[in-house]
Design a protein around this motif. Structure first.
Motif, mmCIF file in Angstrom:
data_model
loop_
_atom_site.group_PDB
_atom_site.id
_atom_site.type_symbol
_atom_site.label_atom_id
_atom_site.label_comp_id
_atom_site.label_asym_id
_atom_site.label_seq_id
_atom_site.Cartn_x
_atom_site.Cartn_y
_atom_site.Cartn_z
ATOM 1 N N ALA A 43 0.828 -1.206 0.000
ATOM 2 C CA ALA A 43 0.000 0.000 0.000
ATOM 3 C C ALA A 43 0.863 1.256 0.000
ATOM 4 O O ALA A 43 0.586 2.206 -0.736
ATOM 5 N N GLU A 44 1.912 1.264 0.810
ATOM 6 C CA GLU A 44 2.794 2.436 0.859
ATOM 7 C C GLU A 44 3.545 2.626 -0.460
ATOM 8 O O GLU A 44 3.758 3.745 -0.905
ATOM 9 N N ALA A 45 3.937 1.514 -1.103
ATOM 10 C CA ALA A 45 4.621 1.603 -2.396
ATOM 11 C C ALA A 45 3.674 2.167 -3.457
ATOM 12 O O ALA A 45 4.080 3.033 -4.255
ATOM 13 N N LEU A 46 2.433 1.707 -3.471
ATOM 14 C CA LEU A 46 1.451 2.235 -4.424
ATOM 15 C C LEU A 46 1.200 3.712 -4.175
ATOM 16 O O LEU A 46 1.138 4.505 -5.119
ATOM 17 N N LYS A 47 1.069 4.074 -2.912
ATOM 18 C CA LYS A 47 0.828 5.475 -2.564
ATOM 19 C C LYS A 47 1.983 6.345 -3.057
ATOM 20 O O LYS A 47 1.768 7.391 -3.666
ATOM 21 N N ALA A 48 3.208 5.887 -2.811
ATOM 22 C CA ALA A 48 4.380 6.655 -3.238
ATOM 23 C C ALA A 48 4.412 6.814 -4.761
ATOM 24 O O ALA A 48 4.683 7.899 -5.275
ATOM 25 N N SER A 49 4.107 5.741 -5.480
ATOM 26 C CA SER A 49 4.097 5.799 -6.946
ATOM 27 C C SER A 49 3.051 6.782 -7.451
ATOM 28 O O SER A 49 3.321 7.588 -8.353
ATOM 29 N N LEU A 50 1.874 6.703 -6.893
ATOM 30 C CA LEU A 50 0.796 7.590 -7.332
ATOM 31 C C LEU A 50 1.085 9.046 -6.991
ATOM 32 O O LEU A 50 0.822 9.948 -7.788
ATOM 33 N N GLU A 51 1.638 9.282 -5.805
ATOM 34 C CA GLU A 51 1.981 10.655 -5.419
ATOM 35 C C GLU A 51 3.091 11.206 -6.310
ATOM 36 O O GLU A 51 3.104 12.387 -6.640
ATOM 37 N N GLU A 52 4.017 10.340 -6.700
ATOM 38 C CA GLU A 52 5.098 10.764 -7.589
ATOM 39 C C GLU A 52 4.536 11.193 -8.951
ATOM 40 O O GLU A 52 5.068 12.097 -9.591
#
Length: 124
Positions: free
Chosen positions: A107-116
């Motif tokens: 979830a944190e990896a997906l969040k980071a990708s989307l925020e990027e």
């Protein structure tokens, strides 16, 4: 008997730091192992019904696409395996769940990708 109730209340309301200090005192001065002390400290809040379970499953929620909507749509398509049209509809329908019931790391990896990519994302 009231003194024991007060004592029990004090035990239940200890902070993590105080529990660690108590465990050290019990081990050093009384020879009681910290695992046993931790079990006593953990049993206190559970008996009081105030203990919370650690969250193990998270939902990745897209709040807004942000400035670069096209990049977010492409990333959502890639992350979810949806077609381009479905990914665009998901992004246009924000706030919407991108993935649900996943591990914290994922979830944190997906969040980071989307925020990027410029999106606004939250974990629930």
């Amino acid at each position: 008997m009231a003194d024991l109730k007060d004592f029990a209340e004090q035990l239940v309301n200890l902070t993590v730091k105080e529990v660690n200090e108590l465990a050290t005192i019990l081990k050093d001065e009384y020879g009681i192992e910290p695992a046993a002390a931790a079990a006593v400290a953990v049993a206190g809040p559970a008996a009081g019904g105030e203990a919370e379970e650690a969250q193990t499953e998270f939902d990745v929620i897209l709040k807004a696409a942000g400035g670069s909507k096209l990049a977010v749509v492409k990333l959502v398509k890639e992350l979810t395996g949806l077609g381009l049209k479905e990914a665009k509809e998901l992004v246009d329908g924000a706030p919407s769940a991108i993935k649900e019931g996943i591990a914290k790391d994922e979830a944190e990896a997906l969040k980071a990708s989307l925020e990027e990519a410029g999106a606004e994302v939250e974990l629930k």
